[in-house]
Design an enzyme around this catalytic site. Structure first.
Site, PDB file in Angstrom:
ATOM      1  CD  GLU A   1     -11.812 -21.640  16.697  1.00  0.00           C
ATOM      2  OE1 GLU A   1     -12.798 -22.330  17.059  1.00  0.00           O
ATOM      3  OE2 GLU A   1     -11.850 -20.842  15.746  1.00  0.00           O
TER       4      GLU A   1
ATOM      5  CE  LYS B   1     -23.305 -24.548  20.953  1.00  0.00           C
ATOM      6  NZ  LYS B   1     -23.551 -25.860  20.357  1.00  0.00           N
ATOM      7  CG  ASP B   2     -25.083 -17.731  15.800  1.00  0.00           C
ATOM      8  OD1 ASP B   2     -24.572 -18.835  15.521  1.00  0.00           O
ATOM      9  OD2 ASP B   2     -26.266 -17.435  15.523  1.00  0.00           O
TER      10      ASP B   2
ATOM     11  CE1 TYR C   1       0.337  -0.028   5.884  1.00  0.00           C
ATOM     12  CE2 TYR C   1       1.614  -1.368   7.415  1.00  0.00           C
ATOM     13  CZ  TYR C   1       1.392  -0.154   6.770  1.00  0.00           C
ATOM     14  OH  TYR C   1       2.223   0.895   6.985  1.00  0.00           O
TER      15      TYR C   1
END
Length: 129
Positions: free
Chosen positions: A77, A102-103, A122
């Site tokens: 992020e 950006k994608d 899990y």
């Protein structure tokens, strides 16, 4: 300053001064990141997930993996936000390559979140088994 002249390079630091300045840059980056809604949401996720990982009867390695995956989400992020900032500076108008950058940054966050979700799935499977 004349148009042809280059700005002076910032001074280089070493030792404790370098460490101190690195810490202040890190703090400034985290402060900036906390203005981003997605980063705040992922921090909130960690405020729930980290204690939960420690409370569940899980193997220590799995606890470590869960928490490292969460940190990887935060790292992705941060990098995504940095990419978006640079793209906005370099290409204020719409451009297909800017959208692609950006994608791709967003996709990196999505992959990290998927890894985190799989690790938690899990972990819950191990807890129930």
């Amino acid at each position: 300053m004349q148009p042809d002249s280059q700005p002076a390079k910032p001074p280089r630091f070493s030792g404790i001064e370098h460490f101190y300045r690195s810490c202040t840059y890190t703090a400034a980056g985290l402060k900036t990141a906390c203005k981003e809604a997605a980063f705040r949401q992922e921090l909130l996720l960690g405020l729930v997930a980290v204690p939960l990982s420690l409370l569940l009867p899980l193997n220590g390695i799995l606890v470590l993996l869960l928490n490292l995956c969460w940190l990887a989400v935060l790292s992705c992020e941060l990098l995504n936000t940095a990419i978006e900032s640079v793209v906005d500076l370099a290409s204020p108008a719409y451009h297909e390559l800017a959208k692609r950058a950006k994608d791709l940054g967003s996709a990196a966050v999505g992959v990290a979140l998927t890894a985190l979700a799989l690790c938690w799935a899990y972990a819950f499977w191990q807890t129930l088994a």
